[in-house]
Motif scaffolding. Structure first.
Motif, PDB file in Angstrom:
ATOM      1  N   GLY A 145      12.832  -2.069   5.566  1.00  0.00           N
ATOM      2  CA  GLY A 145      11.493  -2.076   4.988  1.00  0.00           C
ATOM      3  C   GLY A 145      10.732  -0.779   5.112  1.00  0.00           C
ATOM      4  O   GLY A 145       9.728  -0.597   4.452  1.00  0.00           O
ATOM      5  N   ARG A 163       0.365  -5.684   7.010  1.00  0.00           N
ATOM      6  CA  ARG A 163       0.437  -5.845   8.452  1.00  0.00           C
ATOM      7  C   ARG A 163      -0.892  -5.517   9.116  1.00  0.00           C
ATOM      8  O   ARG A 163      -1.112  -5.866  10.266  1.00  0.00           O
ATOM      9  CB  ARG A 163       1.559  -4.977   9.038  1.00  0.00           C
ATOM     10  CG  ARG A 163       1.332  -3.487   8.925  1.00  0.00           C
ATOM     11  CD  ARG A 163       2.267  -2.730   9.872  1.00  0.00           C
ATOM     12  NE  ARG A 163       3.670  -2.891   9.506  1.00  0.00           N
ATOM     13  CZ  ARG A 163       4.346  -2.046   8.745  1.00  0.00           C
ATOM     14  NH1 ARG A 163       3.759  -0.975   8.280  1.00  0.00           N
ATOM     15  NH2 ARG A 163       5.604  -2.254   8.450  1.00  0.00           N
ATOM     16  N   LEU A 217       4.878 -13.122   1.911  1.00  0.00           N
ATOM     17  CA  LEU A 217       4.304 -11.790   1.720  1.00  0.00           C
ATOM     18  C   LEU A 217       5.145 -10.774   2.477  1.00  0.00           C
ATOM     19  O   LEU A 217       5.818 -11.110   3.444  1.00  0.00           O
ATOM     20  CB  LEU A 217       2.874 -11.746   2.258  1.00  0.00           C
ATOM     21  CG  LEU A 217       1.868 -12.689   1.599  1.00  0.00           C
ATOM     22  CD1 LEU A 217       0.588 -12.731   2.403  1.00  0.00           C
ATOM     23  CD2 LEU A 217       1.587 -12.258   0.182  1.00  0.00           C
ATOM     24  N   CYS A 218       5.090  -9.526   2.025  1.00  0.00           N
ATOM     25  CA  CYS A 218       5.840  -8.467   2.693  1.00  0.00           C
ATOM     26  C   CYS A 218       4.878  -7.593   3.504  1.00  0.00           C
ATOM     27  O   CYS A 218       3.992  -6.962   2.941  1.00  0.00           O
ATOM     28  CB  CYS A 218       6.575  -7.601   1.675  1.00  0.00           C
ATOM     29  SG  CYS A 218       7.908  -8.470   0.874  1.00  0.00           S
ATOM     30  N   ASP A 219       5.077  -7.571   4.812  1.00  0.00           N
ATOM     31  CA  ASP A 219       4.211  -6.800   5.702  1.00  0.00           C
ATOM     32  C   ASP A 219       4.218  -5.312   5.416  1.00  0.00           C
ATOM     33  O   ASP A 219       3.266  -4.614   5.715  1.00  0.00           O
ATOM     34  CB  ASP A 219       4.682  -6.998   7.155  1.00  0.00           C
ATOM     35  CG  ASP A 219       4.015  -8.205   7.762  1.00  0.00           C
ATOM     36  OD1 ASP A 219       3.140  -8.770   7.099  1.00  0.00           O
ATOM     37  OD2 ASP A 219       4.380  -8.561   8.888  1.00  0.00           O
ATOM     38  N   ASN A 220       5.343  -4.821   4.902  1.00  0.00           N
ATOM     39  CA  ASN A 220       5.482  -3.374   4.753  1.00  0.00           C
ATOM     40  C   ASN A 220       4.938  -2.872   3.412  1.00  0.00           C
ATOM     41  O   ASN A 220       5.009  -1.684   3.137  1.00  0.00           O
ATOM     42  CB  ASN A 220       6.951  -2.970   4.898  1.00  0.00           C
ATOM     43  CG  ASN A 220       7.827  -3.654   3.868  1.00  0.00           C
ATOM     44  OD1 ASN A 220       7.535  -4.750   3.431  1.00  0.00           O
ATOM     45  ND2 ASN A 220       8.882  -2.989   3.476  1.00  0.00           N
ATOM     46  N   LEU A 221       4.405  -3.785   2.595  1.00  0.00           N
ATOM     47  CA  LEU A 221       3.848  -3.354   1.314  1.00  0.00           C
ATOM     48  C   LEU A 221       2.335  -3.533   1.331  1.00  0.00           C
ATOM     49  O   LEU A 221       1.806  -4.314   2.126  1.00  0.00           O
ATOM     50  CB  LEU A 221       4.440  -4.179   0.174  1.00  0.00           C
ATOM     51  CG  LEU A 221       5.950  -4.061  -0.019  1.00  0.00           C
ATOM     52  CD1 LEU A 221       6.402  -4.958  -1.159  1.00  0.00           C
ATOM     53  CD2 LEU A 221       6.351  -2.631  -0.306  1.00  0.00           C
ATOM     54  N   GLY A 226      13.768  -5.465   2.210  1.00  0.00           N
ATOM     55  CA  GLY A 226      13.839  -5.042   3.602  1.00  0.00           C
ATOM     56  C   GLY A 226      12.678  -5.568   4.424  1.00  0.00           C
ATOM     57  O   GLY A 226      12.816  -5.829   5.612  1.00  0.00           O
ATOM     58  N   GLY A 227      11.520  -5.719   3.783  1.00  0.00           N
ATOM     59  CA  GLY A 227      10.328  -6.141   4.518  1.00  0.00           C
ATOM     60  C   GLY A 227      10.332  -7.627   4.835  1.00  0.00           C
ATOM     61  O   GLY A 227      10.049  -8.030   5.957  1.00  0.00           O
ATOM     62  N   ASN A 228      10.651  -8.452   3.853  1.00  0.00           N
ATOM     63  CA  ASN A 228      10.667  -9.900   4.055  1.00  0.00           C
ATOM     64  C   ASN A 228      11.555 -10.506   2.986  1.00  0.00           C
ATOM     65  O   ASN A 228      11.127 -10.726   1.862  1.00  0.00           O
ATOM     66  CB  ASN A 228       9.241 -10.448   3.974  1.00  0.00           C
ATOM     67  CG  ASN A 228       9.181 -11.920   4.340  1.00  0.00           C
ATOM     68  OD1 ASN A 228      10.201 -12.605   4.362  1.00  0.00           O
ATOM     69  ND2 ASN A 228       7.989 -12.391   4.636  1.00  0.00           N
TER      70      ASN A 228
END
Lengths: 280, 427
Positions: free
Chosen positions: B370, A168, A118-122, B302-304
């Motif tokens: 990110g 996040r 998963l992407c924390d910034n999304l 950029g995030g993961n």
């Protein structure tokens, strides 16, 4: 939504158990996924040796074994991250190749990886649809995706404050339920979960196990990889043991004793792969 | 001692009220998140400061230098000058912020600006081709440079820092080659007008260009509409929004600043062509970064990185196009810069990369990738521009200017990290 279509089959059948039995009697039991004689080496290490593995619709198959037994390697082969050196993969009777994660997705295999992909910034929606965004007129169809995301989270009865929350800002359990919800995007037939409860509290674990049962009740084949025997026995229908990259026994989760499974995991007993039928 | 329970009461009351599930008292109206007094204050100093901190800093810096230069900073001619002087940095910052969001860096853009300018000058000045051909060839060179660097970063897997460091030397060397170490000038008028030209008197107006004012008004209306829509969306999803008066205040502030700017431009030389190029680029790239699949994937990478890969994002392809795009924008900046300086010099564009990178970080981009926005990078670039311009007007020594700019960059990033840590702790 394809998810809805799958749900419809079970409407009127209140209980997942009953649904499964209906399936058994009405369909010739071709496995959703069958892996035959899979071998995978990493240089000198034999990660998988002649492994057989089958998953049917409406069932949770637990894949257990000690550290380094090859569980995650097998999961990665199913999800297209790794390619087997030899062996056959069949989906609903047809031989297939799974050369990449997106190919696996196209075949209806969805995976929740151990290190939460998963992407924390999304935000939640963006994560759910990452890699398979809906578009309209070349731009992202945000409203459409948000509606679909809300529906999927509701189906899983997960408690996420808002689909626009950034990842996040979520707890470990909430992140795990987003990861599981992710697998329902598209029309998956098989969901692979690699250690989904590893870093969770007791309450969060219970929540995730409920999600897993939800996946089965939606008619999917679920592969659950776990160290935790309690979790495995709580939700799975069948338990497959791997040891040193080889099959070391299949158990019916409802009847097998804890000691027998443990003995297979530790190598006290040696048995091969037991093929179908099991629920006869 | 008695104050403590009372204070605690205020806190808990504030929290209870901000809970979206709690039924609201009728007098509190339709706001989904009605904040208590303490919460409101805390909000202003944490979230709002974090969200709009950059804008507040921008206004403060403008105010400071306007005061220090006795208003000279905001004089019509100087406002125009700021855009002419720093337009190409802003164009570079648009591409750079995308590179930085994806977790890369590009050190070669200064050299690419020089190279594209040199190629264009050779075509137009030396060989006498028409200006449009020079522009097209320069843009083509930029795309090739981007494809070259994108290839090494995306498909060979060499860190962008190394690839673009090599590119910085490589393309500087090529510039010297192309120019045979001598400057070329001047360009024909039509080429010079790309960056030096103005649009004035299209809709008339005696000394006050109406067109400029109309463009500004349309821009403000569009901005207000999109902000209002955004806010409504957040309210619908029960997300925290800033208090309504604060929201209106922000809109009014932006409108006043933009209108004042347009007014100054309108009774100077009119609307600079650079500003139009810049406006189109900013709008286009804001949409690309926030509303397209490509933009979403840039943020995901950029995030993961591994998550993006496992999710089926075509990481190599996205990385490749990020650098192609950077090459293209560097070429646009190269054309604008050569047009502005009315020629091409072997040493053109030195340190541009650092200005562009600084603009992104001042504008809130994260060093780990990110995070970042095109608009943030633009404001960051303008902060650098206004500071440089203001200090030049004041006649401050070049050495001091450099030191101050360095410190501002350091403090801006420190402030950002401090805020993030505090937000993380408050959770």
């Amino acid at each position: 939504m394809p998810v809805e279509a799958v749900r419809d089959e079970t409407i009127g059948v209140p209980d997942g158990e009953q649904a499964r039995q209906t399936m058994t009697t009405t369909t010739t039991r071709t496995p959703l996924l069958a892996m035959r004689q899979i071998c995978k080496r990493f240089n000198a290490v034999e990660a998988l040796v002649d492994v057989d593995f089958e998953v049917y619709a409406h069932e949770v198959v637990a894949l257990v074994g000690d550290n380094g037994a090859g569980k995650s390697t097998l999961a990665k082969v199913i999800s297209g991250v790794l390619q087997p050196d030899s062996g056959l993969i069949e989906m609903e009777g047809e031989t297939v190749a799974i050369p990449s994660p997106s190919a696996a997705h196209d075949l209806g295999v969805a995976t929740v990886f151990q290190d939460l992909a998963l992407c924390d910034n999304l935000d939640v929606t963006a994560n759910l649809f990452l890699g398979r965004e809906m578009t309209g007129r070349a731009l992202l169809a945000d409203a459409q995706m948000e509606d679909a995301a809300k529906k999927i989270l509701r189906d899983l009865s997960s408690r996420i404050p808002s689909v626009r929350t950034q990842l996040r800002d979520l707890s470990a359990g909430q992140r795990q339920s987003v990861a599981i919800a992710r697998t329902l995007i598209g029309s998956p037939r098989i969901v692979v979960l690699d250690e989904p409860t590893a870093s969770l509290s007791v309450a969060q674990t219970a929540e995730v196990l409920t999600h897993i049962q939800g996946l089965r009740d939606l008619g999917l084949g679920v592969v659950l990889i776990s160290h935790n025997m309690n979790d495995v026995r709580a939700v799975s229908d069948r338990i497959e043991v791997l040891r040193h990259g080889r099959n070391n026994g299949s158990f019916d989760a409802s009847s097998a004793s804890y000691e027998a499974i443990l003995a297979a995991i530790t190598g006290a007993t040696h048995q091969g792969y037991r093929s179908v039928p099991r629920f006869a | 001692m008695n104050a403590i329970p009372a204070l605690k009461d205020v806190f808990t009351r504030g929290q209870r009220q901000s809970d979206p599930d709690t039924p609201r008292a009728p007098e509190q109206g339709g706001e989904p998140r009605v904040v208590g007094a303490v919460d409101a204050l805390r909000d202003v100093f944490t979230r709002n400061l974090r969200q709009s901190g950059i804008y507040i800093a921008f206004v403060a810096i403008i105010g400071l230098f306007a005061w220090l230069t006795d208003g000279l900073l905001l004089s019509p001619d100087n406002v125009t000058n700021v855009f002419l002087q720093y337009g190409y940095i802003l164009i570079l910052a648009i591409g750079m912020v995308i590179v930085i969001i994806a977790g890369h860096i590009d050190l070669s853009v200064g050299s690419v600006v020089a190279l594209t300018g040199a190629v264009s000058a050779t075509f137009v000045i030396k060989q006498g081709h028409p200006s449009w051909l020079g522009v097209l060839v320069a843009l083509g060179v930029g795309l090739l440079v981007g494809a070259w660097q994108g290839f090494w970063v995306a498909f060979v897997g060499i860190p962008a820092f190394i690839v673009t460091l090599a590119g910085m030397l490589l393309f500087r060397g090529m510039t010297l080659r192309v120019l045979h170490n001598i400057s070329l000038s001047p360009f024909p008028t039509d080429y010079h007008n790309i960056a030096g030209g103005f649009i004035n008197g299209v809709l008339g107006g005696n000394g006050y260009d109406v067109f400029t004012l109309v463009v500004a008004a349309v821009g403000i209306a569009g901005y207000a509409y999109s902000q209002l829509r955004n806010r409504r969306g957040r309210i619908r999803y029960q997300q925290s929004v800033e208090a309504f008066p604060l929201f209106v205040l922000r809109l009014v502030l932006v409108a006043v600043v933009v209108m004042a700017l347009a007014w100054q431009l309108a009774h100077s030389r009119g609307l600079p062509v650079v500003l139009i190029i810049l406006g189109i680029l900013i709008m286009t790239y804001s949409v690309i970064t926030t509303k397209t699949v490509f933009g979403r994937h840039v943020y995901a990478i950029g995030g993961n990185l591994s998550a993006a890969q496992l999710s089926g994002v075509k990481v190599k392809k996205v990385n490749f196009w990020i650098f192609v795009n950077m090459g293209f924008l560097a070429a646009v900046a190269g054309v604008v810069f050569s047009s502005r300086s009315n020629g091409s010099q072997p040493a053109a564009g030195q340190m541009f990369e650092l200005d562009a990178i600084a603009a992104c970080f001042i504008g809130g981009a994260s060093t780990t990738g990110g995070v970042g926005r095109v608009t943030g990078a633009m404001v960051g670039g303008l902060i650098m521009g206004v500071m440089s311009n203001g200090m030049q007007l004041m006649g401050i020594d070049q050495s001091v200017q450099q030191m101050i700019k360095g410190l501002v960059l350091l403090l801006a990033v420190a402030f950002d990290i401090y805020n993030k840590r505090r937000a993380g702790a408050a959770r």
